[in-house]
Design an enzyme around this catalytic site. Structure first.
Site, PDB file in Angstrom:
ATOM      1  CG  LEU A   1      -1.994  -1.156   1.171  1.00  0.00           C
ATOM      2  CD1 LEU A   1      -2.968  -1.004   2.324  1.00  0.00           C
ATOM      3  CD2 LEU A   1      -2.731  -1.247  -0.158  1.00  0.00           C
TER       4      LEU A   1
ATOM      5  CG  ASN B   1       8.145  -3.437   0.722  1.00  0.00           C
ATOM      6  OD1 ASN B   1       6.982  -3.454   1.103  1.00  0.00           O
ATOM      7  ND2 ASN B   1       8.505  -3.804  -0.500  1.00  0.00           N
TER       8      ASN B   1
ATOM      9  CG  PHE C   1      11.946  -6.487  -9.521  1.00  0.00           C
ATOM     10  CD1 PHE C   1      11.976  -7.422 -10.546  1.00  0.00           C
ATOM     11  CD2 PHE C   1      13.142  -6.123  -8.925  1.00  0.00           C
ATOM     12  CE1 PHE C   1      13.172  -7.981 -10.965  1.00  0.00           C
ATOM     13  CE2 PHE C   1      14.349  -6.673  -9.327  1.00  0.00           C
ATOM     14  CZ  PHE C   1      14.368  -7.604 -10.359  1.00  0.00           C
ATOM     15  N   GLY C   2       7.619  -5.113 -10.060  1.00  0.00           N
ATOM     16  CA  GLY C   2       6.282  -5.011  -9.483  1.00  0.00           C
ATOM     17  C   GLY C   2       5.166  -4.876 -10.504  1.00  0.00           C
TER      18      GLY C   2
ATOM     19  CG  HIS D   1      11.011 -11.703  -1.247  1.00  0.00           C
ATOM     20  ND1 HIS D   1      10.321 -10.952  -2.178  1.00  0.00           N
ATOM     21  CD2 HIS D   1      12.229 -11.939  -1.800  1.00  0.00           C
ATOM     22  CE1 HIS D   1      11.092 -10.744  -3.231  1.00  0.00           C
ATOM     23  NE2 HIS D   1      12.258 -11.341  -3.017  1.00  0.00           N
TER      24      HIS D   1
ATOM     25  CG  ASP E   1       7.211  -9.088   0.095  1.00  0.00           C
ATOM     26  OD1 ASP E   1       7.492 -10.186  -0.403  1.00  0.00           O
ATOM     27  OD2 ASP E   1       6.689  -8.165  -0.540  1.00  0.00           O
TER      28      ASP E   1
ATOM     29  CG  ASP F   1       3.862  -9.302  -4.952  1.00  0.00           C
ATOM     30  OD1 ASP F   1       3.961  -8.356  -4.137  1.00  0.00           O
ATOM     31  OD2 ASP F   1       4.834  -9.744  -5.595  1.00  0.00           O
TER      32      ASP F   1
END
Length: 427
Positions: A63, A94, A323-324, A179, A152, A305
């Site tokens: 979030l 994170n 990344f994502g 992770h 994570d 995720d």
């Protein structure tokens, strides 16, 4: 306040749709039946003969607040979750600052209390600042509301650190969520190691980067007795290790993300950061193993995720983009369309993996339609087909390659504690 959701269908254990209406009072499900007198209710909602499901549960979302609110906020992320039919989500730590103390964690819960339209549970980190070897005070963090513990985004690199963290998590009675990524095996990789990485001239990520750390961790989980949960499983080797660990009686559970069930590295058309995710899209044999793992119970649930990023960040090469991929608004629709409609999964299985099972394995009061349960409910249109359009997103981010795909199963309404928090008609 007495509320009625009428004229809907629920799926039973025989995977049959059964006509039903739901009576809600004081935020709880008071009765489930076929016929109620509309005039006796303060509010009545028409489900239009569509699916009434328990609100979905996602144990893996980002979030981005505090610290990265240009990507997402608790408010926008919760609205995006509601649009996807999710009523409970578990947010990763994170962040900036990392919620590695009780005080920092409480500050996030203050924002959640003020801004979220759904139920948000916050993870705490395993180690201070995520990357250090110093363990957090798990007891204090649990008392402050930590859902579970995870680093994570990065793997815990030292076996001794993971062992001590597992011992502590077992003592306080919370899950250790991992992770799994061995940094020494990364070699600067940005996508799956294979023919496509070679074709695009990009450094690859070995499957063993993930699976080797899972193998280490399940041994440690067996030693400590902790509930060990594996994030976003992506390789056939990982599935094999988890299956063997379960057969050995180790308390391990696992999740898989929709994009790893649907896409493979061969689908990547070009060097474009929208396709960059961690773990990366793997090969066809990996995807087959993930599907098999879900069906045989090796993998317990589906988690999105959901990882928002700014458009400029993602709209560049693999070597530069973070990344994502976002997914909370499209997860149910994609799984329904590409697995239920094609006969690979049943609707009852999908609801189990996306609502009942994630709640059950983490001991959450969610994911069920039962008398006395919280009236956390989603209504999905299983018939009308439309195209995924990022202009419709509630999220601040649009970093997904699924834009333009045709899907069914779009959300009509989402209720939390009996309150309507998202409606397609309000959009």
């Amino acid at each position: 306040m007495k509320t009625l959701i009428k004229n809907g269908n629920i799926v039973n254990k025989n995977n049959e749709l059964t006509p039903v209406s739901i009576w809600i009072e004081e935020g709880k499900i008071k009765a489930i039946g076929a016929d109620f007198d509309d005039t006796k209710f303060d509010k009545v909602y028409d489900a239009k003969v569509q699916l009434i499901a328990p609100g979905l549960v996602d144990v893996h979302v980002h979030l981005r607040e505090p610290g990265f609110t240009y990507k997402e906020t608790i408010n926008t992320g919760s609205k995006a979750s509601a649009r996807g039919g999710f009523t409970t989500v578990c947010a990763m730590p994170n962040l900036n600052p990392v919620p590695d103390t009780a005080e920092k964690l409480k500050e996030i819960y203050d924002i959640i209390q003020k801004d979220s339209v759904i139920k948000v549970l916050q993870y705490a980190p395993i180690t201070e600042e995520l990357r250090s070897e110093r363990l957090t005070d798990q007891k204090a963090l649990k008392e402050a509301g930590a859902f579970a513990f995870t680093n994570d985004g990065v793997g815990v690199q030292t076996a001794g650190t993971m062992y001590l963290a597992m011992k502590e998590a077992a003592e306080v009675g919370l899950a250790l969520v991992a992770h799994t990524e061995d940094d020494s095996l990364l070699f600067g990789g940005v996508m799956h190691e294979g023919e496509i990485s070679k074709k695009l001239g990009l450094p690859g990520i070995l499957s063993s980067t993930e699976a080797s750390q899972i193998a280490r961790d399940v041994v440690l989980a067996g030693e400590t007795g902790v509930h060990y949960h594996v994030c976003h499983v992506s390789t056939k080797e990982s599935v094999r290790v988890i299956r063997d660990a379960k057969r050995a009686g180790i308390n391990v559970t696992a999740e898989v993300s929709p994009h790893h069930l649907i896409l493979i590295d061969e689908d990547i058309p070009e060097d474009n950061g929208f396709w960059k995710m961690n773990p990366p899209l793997r090969g066809s044999a990996d995807r087959d193993a993930l599907i098999e793992g879900l069906l045989d119970g090796t993998i317990d649930c589906i988690a999105t995720d959901h990882a928002p990023h700014g458009l400029d960040e993602k709209n560049q090469s693999f070597m530069k983009a973070p990344f994502g991929i976002v997914g909370i608004e499209t997860a149910f629709q994609l799984i329904y369309t590409y697995f239920v409609e094609t006969g690979k999964f049943t609707l009852e299985q999908v609801i189990d993996w996306m609502a009942k099972k994630p709640a059950a394995i983490f001991g959450l009061s969610a994911g069920t339609l039962a008398i006395g349960a919280a009236a956390d409910i989603a209504i999905f249109d299983l018939e009308f087909e439309e195209v995924i359009n990022d202009k419709d997103f509630e999220s601040l981010a649009v970093n997904t390659p699924f834009v333009g795909w045709k899907v069914k199963g779009n959300t009509l309404m989402t209720f939390v504690d009996g309150k309507l928090v998202w409606s397609r008609e309000d959009v």
